[in-house]
Design an enzyme around this catalytic site. Structure first.
Site, PDB file in Angstrom:
ATOM      1  CB  CYS A  57      -3.857   6.301  18.444  1.00 23.14           C
ATOM      2  SG  CYS A  57      -3.171   7.762  19.263  1.00 23.14           S
ATOM      3  CG  HIS A 112      -1.301   2.477  20.450  1.00 18.69           C
ATOM      4  ND1 HIS A 112      -2.140   1.591  21.079  1.00 18.69           N
ATOM      5  CD2 HIS A 112      -2.111   3.452  19.949  1.00 18.69           C
ATOM      6  CE1 HIS A 112      -3.391   2.006  20.982  1.00 18.69           C
ATOM      7  NE2 HIS A 112      -3.414   3.130  20.298  1.00 18.69           N
TER       8      HIS A 112
END
Length: 688
Positions: free
Chosen positions: A555, A536
């Protein structure tokens, strides 16, 4: 006929000689019974005759069809059906539904090497004896002669002389040798064939592949060609050793998840039956065995360096360690002098403790080479350098750990794939083996490790919500403000208040709406995985300037996500310009027509373009755990971040009258304003 209270029962009999006649007899019998019902109904209730007649007609048709089908089945069962032959036993160690996806180099494809099923037997003519089912594998071997019978004893599930091998391997070997009817693979006329010698030589060199050659028992030459037991054991043991080598060369010695729960990488499934088939039909058995190892360029380069590292260690002279003590100055007498003299290759008696000028010159030269103070005095720094130099750095364990992790990768990475190099904080897109895009990434902290996994990017989300993980919500938001966040109940409805115990239990969640301050930035790239991680954007762009970028909650944050999208999915219509125009609206998911493989990898050693080993920091401590597991030692602990307890203040009891009286403020003396009192009244007390 109609039987009161019991319904009808057909009286027709299946003769077996005329199927159609039998069906007619059954049908007529059923029909007559039904019409008897109609006659009785007509005589008793004339007003219902028409309706019952229609219902009876339906009954007649249904009973006739049922009787016909029953007769056909009975006829089929009575006319000598041939029982299906028993199928060969499967490899109980391999999931039949998950066959290898990567080709075995220098070996037949798995489906080609699978044992072929026996052809369907022709039904015996009417009146003849039924065909005999195929014998079980053990019986097949026992009926094949003395060598086959000895093989059966070795591969049986029980027995004192059975082969010491995992049960799945014994099952596959049993089916393999039963298919050969007990014929040896490696032995002719009581002697190992050249093919057998080549297999033994290749397996014995397993250490060069980062494996442990001591795990594969290689048999000796049978003492006599007349000894069926020795012949059977030698042949089966070599097949078992070759199968064990092939299995570990293919998928490694360790179960990846046992090293760390953050490792979801899994090697391609190993097809043991196909492996044995490829070895049996091989003309160059050494090449076939070598083909079970990963063929990725980095694996092959690491294997070459491993061989060189072991050879260089064999040539290194290991010097004795110089014990610590007081400063050693030229002219001193010290019991450490003989060891120091031996360290520099100087001659002298073992009982000569005098620190002479020749030894002082050797020490001075060493200090100059190590960029230490060239004084000839053996101090703490010089002693440390001397002892460090006597123990050359051993990189074999590091290379082996990385080779083991390469075995957990798929054999075919895909013509186009995303390769996230976690220890290097880098992301690469490869096309046909060449990197076409590179960028920086931020990965999980040591206490929030980014998992190792293989998946495929199948969706891009623009203007994403951030559903805050429970661990982050409890640790970082429970004790502070929820400004900028939304509280959502189990039905997805936004609510005003939050129950943190419900958040902990997963019945309520915290999310952050799309926008400039969203932690995920403007875009995220999704791929299926059990860890709920993804690639992301981020609103904290300054962090990419740091060299150590292990600072996320797990992440992977991508430095330039729109450029990444250009290289990733531009050819599928989702380039950076198109995605840029979508930013600022509602959350929008875009499915990719072709999913693109993505690999989150952890390689702390790689071979550079110059052929030298390049190492990275073991930020997650996985090298230590892999090496310990390969040695069979206890694994060092993993750094984990536990959820904090939510501490709620206990309500205070109501104060008593005595406490209330004691807490009343004491009467103050009248205040006299000085010359600067008006400043204090205007701006407040300035004591702080």
């Amino acid at each position: 006929m109609w039987r009161g209270g019991h319904g009808w029962r057909p009286t027709g009999r299946v003769t077996g000689s005329c199927r159609s006649k039998c069906c007619i007899e059954q049908s007529l019998t059923a029909s007559s019974g039904a019409y008897e019902v109609m006659a009785m109904m007509n005589s008793a209730l004339p007003g219902l005759a028409a309706r019952l007649r229609r219902q009876a007609s339906v009954l007649v048709i249904g009973l006739a069809l049922a009787a016909s089908a029953s007769a056909a089945r009975a006829t089929s069962d009575s006319e000598g059906a041939v029982p299906a032959p028993e199928s060969a036993p499967h490899d109980i160690g391999v999931d039949a539904a998950s066959q290898p996806t990567g080709a075995i180099d220098a070996a037949p494809k798995p489906e080609e090497a699978q044992p072929t099923a026996a052809p369907a037997e022709t039904p015996a003519p009417e009146g003849s004896a039924s065909a005999v089912p195929a014998m079980p594998p053990l019986d097949t071997l026992r009926a094949a002669g003395p060598v086959g019978a000895s093989m059966a004893d070795l591969l049986a599930e029980t027995g004192a002389g059975r082969l010491k091998a995992p049960a799945p391997d014994r099952a596959v070997l049993l089916a393999f040798y039963a298919g050969r009817e007990g014929r040896p693979v490696w032995i002719e006329d009581g002697r190992f064939t050249p093919k057998a010698d080549a297999a033994k030589t290749r397996i014995a060199a397993a250490g060069d592949d980062g494996l442990d050659a001591g795990r594969y028992r290689l048999p000796d030459q049978p003492a006599s060609s007349e000894d069926a037991v020795a012949t059977a054991r030698a042949d089966v043991e070599l097949s078992a050793a070759a199968l064990a080598y092939a299995r570990e060369a293919w998928g490694g010695r360790l179960t990846p998840g046992s090293v760390s729960p953050s490792i979801s990488s899994r090697p391609d499934a190993f097809d043991a039956a196909a492996a044995l088939g490829s070895l049996d039909g091989a003309t160059d058995v050494a090449a076939v065995l070598d083909g079970f190892n990963p063929q990725h360029p980095q694996f092959q380069a690491l294997r070459k360096l491993l061989v060189e590292a072991r050879a260089s260690r064999a040539d290194v002279t290991v010097h004795p360690t110089i014990p610590g003590g007081k400063l050693l100055t030229p002219g001193d007498d010290d019991p450490r002098v003989p060891a120091l003299r031996k360290r520099f290759g100087l001659s002298g008696a073992e009982n000569d403790y005098y620190y002479d000028s020749a030894l002082a010159d050797a020490v001075t030269d060493f200090q100059k080479a190590q960029k230490l103070g060239a004084s000839g005095i053996v101090n703490r720094q010089t002693l440390k350098a001397l002892n460090f130099a006597t123990k050359p750095k051993d990189e074999t364990a590091l290379i082996e750990a990385n080779m083991e992790r390469w075995r957990w990768m798929p054999r075919e990475l895909g013509a186009k794939h995303v390769f996230v190099d976690l220890p290097a904080f880098e992301l690469h897109i490869f096309q046909d083996g060449r990197s076409i895009y590179d960028t920086r990434v931020i990965i999980g902290k040591a206490t929030n490790q980014t998992p190792l996994l293989s998946s495929a990017i199948n969706q891009i989300v623009v203007n994403p919500y951030w559903n805050v993980p429970v661990s982050i919500a409890i640790k970082e938001l429970a004790q502070g403000s929820l400004r900028g966040y939304e509280v959502v109940d189990s039905r997805g409805r936004v609510v005003e208040s939050v129950d943190w115990e419900a958040v902990r239990a997963g019945k309520m969640r915290i999310r952050q709406a799309p926008g400039e301050r969203n932690a995920l930035g403007h875009i995220k790239f999704l791929f299926p995985n059990s860890h709920a991680v993804y690639l992301h954007d981020t609103s904290s762009r300054s962090l990419f300037a740091k060299s150590d970028r292990a600072m996320s909650h797990g992440c992977v944050r991508v430095d330039k996500p729109l450029e990444f999208a250009d290289a990733l999915s531009g050819d599928q219509g989702y380039n950076g310009d198109k995605l840029q125009k979508m930013i600022g609206g509602k959350e929008r998911g875009l499915g990719l027509g072709t999913a693109i493989p993505v690999y989150l990898t952890y390689f702390t050693a790689k071979v550079g373009d110059d052929g030298r080993l390049e190492t990275r920091k073991d930020i997650y401590g996985l090298d230590e755990r892999v090496s310990a597991a390969l040695r069979g030692e206890p694994l060092p602990p993993i750094k984990v971040e536990s959820l904090p307890q939510i501490v709620r203040a206990k309500p205070k009891p109501a104060p008593t009258e005595a406490q209330t009286a004691s807490a009343a403020p004491a009467p103050q003396a009248p205040r006299r304003d000085g010359p600067g009192a008006w400043l204090a009244r205007l701006f407040g007390d300035s004591r702080y």
